[in-house]
Design an enzyme around this catalytic site. Structure first.
Site, PDB file in Angstrom:
ATOM      1  N   SER A 144       0.824  -1.208   0.000  1.00  0.00           N
ATOM      2  CA  SER A 144       0.000   0.000   0.000  1.00  0.00           C
ATOM      3  C   SER A 144       0.854   1.252   0.000  1.00  0.00           C
ATOM      4  CB  SER A 144      -0.860   0.051   1.265  1.00  0.00           C
ATOM      5  OG  SER A 144      -1.802  -0.957   1.244  1.00  0.00           O
ATOM      6  N   HIS A 165      -2.153  -3.318  -6.834  1.00  0.00           N
ATOM      7  CA  HIS A 165      -2.688  -2.884  -5.539  1.00  0.00           C
ATOM      8  C   HIS A 165      -4.196  -3.087  -5.505  1.00  0.00           C
ATOM      9  CE1 HIS A 165      -3.526   0.420  -2.412  1.00  0.00           C
ATOM     10  NE2 HIS A 165      -3.066  -0.646  -1.797  1.00  0.00           N
ATOM     11  N   GLU A 177      -5.110  -0.953  -8.778  1.00  0.00           N
ATOM     12  CA  GLU A 177      -4.111  -0.006  -9.277  1.00  0.00           C
ATOM     13  C   GLU A 177      -2.938  -0.820  -9.816  1.00  0.00           C
ATOM     14  OE1 GLU A 177      -4.850   3.941  -6.541  1.00  0.00           O
ATOM     15  OE2 GLU A 177      -3.557   2.401  -5.692  1.00  0.00           O
ATOM     16  N   ASN A 215      -4.638   6.095  -2.248  1.00  0.00           N
ATOM     17  CA  ASN A 215      -4.123   6.450  -0.916  1.00  0.00           C
ATOM     18  C   ASN A 215      -3.432   7.807  -0.887  1.00  0.00           C
ATOM     19  OD1 ASN A 215      -5.166   4.240   0.343  1.00  0.00           O
ATOM     20  ND2 ASN A 215      -3.314   3.001   0.158  1.00  0.00           N
TER      21      ASN A 215
HETATM   22  N1  LIG Z   1      -5.446  -4.650   4.587  1.00  0.00           N
HETATM   23  C1  LIG Z   1      -5.668  -3.767   3.631  1.00  0.00           C
HETATM   24  O1  LIG Z   1      -6.678  -3.055   3.642  1.00  0.00           O
HETATM   25  C2  LIG Z   1      -4.708  -3.660   2.479  1.00  0.00           C
HETATM   26  C3  LIG Z   1      -5.144  -3.084   1.276  1.00  0.00           C
HETATM   27  C4  LIG Z   1      -4.265  -3.034   0.183  1.00  0.00           C
HETATM   28  C5  LIG Z   1      -2.979  -3.519   0.325  1.00  0.00           C
HETATM   29  N2  LIG Z   1      -2.563  -4.056   1.515  1.00  0.00           N
HETATM   30  C6  LIG Z   1      -1.190  -4.572   1.591  1.00  0.00           C
HETATM   31  O2  LIG Z   1      -1.249  -5.984   1.434  1.00  0.00           O
HETATM   32  C7  LIG Z   1      -0.212  -6.613   2.193  1.00  0.00           C
HETATM   33  C8  LIG Z   1      -0.816  -7.621   3.144  1.00  0.00           C
HETATM   34  O3  LIG Z   1      -1.772  -6.998   3.969  1.00  0.00           O
HETATM   35  P1  LIG Z   1      -2.856  -7.825   4.804  1.00  0.00           P
HETATM   36  O4  LIG Z   1      -3.798  -6.821   5.358  1.00  0.00           O
HETATM   37  O5  LIG Z   1      -3.373  -8.969   3.995  1.00  0.00           O
HETATM   38  O6  LIG Z   1      -1.940  -8.391   5.978  1.00  0.00           O
HETATM   39  P2  LIG Z   1      -2.224  -9.645   6.942  1.00  0.00           P
HETATM   40  O7  LIG Z   1      -1.459  -9.387   8.177  1.00  0.00           O
HETATM   41  O8  LIG Z   1      -3.704  -9.924   7.033  1.00  0.00           O
HETATM   42  O9  LIG Z   1      -1.568 -10.879   6.148  1.00  0.00           O
HETATM   43  C9  LIG Z   1      -0.203 -11.016   5.897  1.00  0.00           C
HETATM   44  C10 LIG Z   1       0.115 -12.496   5.805  1.00  0.00           C
HETATM   45  O10 LIG Z   1       1.440 -12.651   5.324  1.00  0.00           O
HETATM   46  C11 LIG Z   1       2.034 -13.743   6.006  1.00  0.00           C
HETATM   47  N3  LIG Z   1       3.486 -13.623   5.884  1.00  0.00           N
HETATM   48  C12 LIG Z   1       4.291 -12.740   6.509  1.00  0.00           C
HETATM   49  N4  LIG Z   1       5.577 -12.938   6.094  1.00  0.00           N
HETATM   50  C13 LIG Z   1       5.550 -13.962   5.215  1.00  0.00           C
HETATM   51  C14 LIG Z   1       6.538 -14.621   4.438  1.00  0.00           C
HETATM   52  N5  LIG Z   1       7.820 -14.284   4.492  1.00  0.00           N
HETATM   53  N6  LIG Z   1       6.149 -15.641   3.614  1.00  0.00           N
HETATM   54  C15 LIG Z   1       4.853 -15.995   3.531  1.00  0.00           C
HETATM   55  N7  LIG Z   1       3.868 -15.389   4.236  1.00  0.00           N
HETATM   56  C16 LIG Z   1       4.222 -14.400   5.067  1.00  0.00           C
HETATM   57  C17 LIG Z   1       1.488 -13.635   7.425  1.00  0.00           C
HETATM   58  O11 LIG Z   1       1.599 -14.870   8.108  1.00  0.00           O
HETATM   59  C18 LIG Z   1       0.044 -13.222   7.165  1.00  0.00           C
HETATM   60  O12 LIG Z   1      -0.814 -14.342   7.054  1.00  0.00           O
HETATM   61  C19 LIG Z   1       0.564  -5.465   2.857  1.00  0.00           C
HETATM   62  O13 LIG Z   1       1.646  -5.124   2.055  1.00  0.00           O
HETATM   63  C20 LIG Z   1      -0.463  -4.329   2.901  1.00  0.00           C
HETATM   64  O14 LIG Z   1       0.133  -3.067   2.909  1.00  0.00           O
HETATM   65  C21 LIG Z   1      -3.397  -4.151   2.590  1.00  0.00           C
END
Ligand SMILES: NC(=O)c1ccc[n+]([C@@H]2O[C@H](COP(=O)([O-])OP(=O)(O)OC[C@H]3O[C@@H](n4cnc5c(N)ncnc54)[C@H](O)[C@@H]3O)[C@@H](O)[C@H]2O)c1
Length: 309
Positions: A144, A165, A177, A215
């Site tokens: 993000s 994204h 995106e 964002n």
């Molecule tokens: N939550 C949102 O609203 C949102 C929206 C757009 C983008 N994002 C981006 O998406 C990404 C994930 O966000 P999320 O909300 O799903 O997070 P989350 O915490 O729900 O999930 C992340 C997952 O990644 C796993 N993980 C961590 N390190 C790892 C590795 N080395 N190998 C494999 N798995 C691994 C964790 O165990 C976890 O299950 C981030 O970069 C975030 O910025 C989030």
């Protein structure tokens, strides 16, 4: 649904095959975003391997996908429950899970990363996968707030690296995106656009600038709402009502901050402030910092600007 550490072996024999559409996808990170993207990709006929660090997390992710599909089917197949059940089975057949990213990426068209928002960890992951994945494989991050260029710098495939994204909840939100860096090749960009469309989403073209489009507009807006309240120029309740009824937004900025997570909002703004300390739109907020220090992260843990208990 199978727990697979190995999967479909596909042989790419010709250069035309190398330019073929993205069909087989590896998603790293089975959290909120990764599971949502896996659901949508599998529902649109792609084979997906979802990778995370433990079998427990993956079981939970698979259960979450199935539960979400059941809700979709309830609406979409209201009059045909059997067809709905068939649809769920077909989609779940397209999804396998693994804790072994390195072996998974050996046969994949796209590696889409949705792990923790930490540059060093994302770079470490991509650096390792770069050595294991075939030449034709495209890498993309769902970050993000981090520059795609910085994440891609850990690999030797800068031309086959971009950003995808998605928005939360992925099955509902229609936008993607698609981010190109200065090194992303036109072929890679076209493939990512085509993939987004194949998922049934509406892609927009973004450059690798902080916050991309959504964002970059939304975060400074939410920060300004906090500052407005800090200056004593409006209560959070009034600001929220004003933006809902006056601007037609579905949520007010404080409701949205609580939904996004105050820790996430702080992480984003702190990162941008570090990159551009002279940009007043990226200035930190005492009030946001205080709430996060008190462990008030928003809806997800019961209290942020509002209480949810
Ligand atoms: N939550 C949102 O609203 C949102 C929206 C757009 C983008 N994002 C981006 O998406 C990404 C994930 O966000 P999320 O909300 O799903 O997070 P989350 O915490 O729900 O999930 C992340 C997952 O990644 C796993 N993980 C961590 N390190 C790892 C590795 N080395 N190998 C494999 N798995 C691994 C964790 O165990 C976890 O299950 C981030 O970069 C975030 O910025 C989030």
């Amino acid at each position: 649904m199978a727990f697979a550490t190995h999967h479909i072996i596909r042989t790419l024999t010709s250069s035309s095959a190398r330019n073929a559409a993205i069909k087989h996808v590896t998603i790293i990170g089975g959290g909120q975003m990764g599971a949502g993207i896996a659901q949508v990709a599998a529902s649109t006929g792609h084979t997906v391997v979802l990778v995370d660090t433990s079998e427990d997390i993956l079981k939970k992710a698979a259960k979450g996908i199935e539960g979400s599909l059941k809700r979709v089917v309830k609406k979409k197949f209201a009059d045909k429950p059997e067809a709905g059940q068939e649809f769920i089975q077909k989609v779940m057949k397209n999804v396998s899970v693994s804790t072994d990213a390195t072996s998974t990426v050996q046969n994949t068209d796209l590696v889409l990363e949705a792990i923790v928002e930490n540059l060093k960890i994302k770079q470490g992951l991509f650096s390792a996968l770069d050595k294991a994945a075939p030449q034709h494989t495209i890498f993309a991050s769902n970050t993000s707030s981090l520059p795609i260029t910085d994440i891609a710098s850990s690999t030797a495939r800068l031309d086959r690296f971009g950003g995808l994204h998605f928005f939360n909840p992925v099955p509902m939100m229609k936008l993607v995106e698609v981010i190109k860096t200065q090194s992303t090749s036109p072929e890679t960009f076209d493939s990512l656009m085509a993939f987004s469309k194949a998922l049934g989403k509406n892609p927009v073209t973004c450059h690798d600038t902080p916050g991309f489009i959504v964002n970059r507009l939304l975060v400074p807006y939410m920060m300004e709402a906090i500052r407005l309240q800090e200056r004593g120029h409006g209560s959070k309740e009034d600001i929220d009502m004003a933006m809902k009824l006056g601007a037609g937004y579905p949520m007010g900025p404080f409701e949205l901050l609580d939904y996004v997570g105050l820790d996430t909002a702080k992480f984003i703004i702190d990162g941008w402030y570090e990159m551009e300390p002279d940009n007043p739109l990226f200035a930190p907020s005492l009030m946001l910092n205080k709430l996060v220090a008190e462990g008030k992260f928003g809806k997800k843990n019961g209290e942020g600007f509002y209480k949810y208990k």
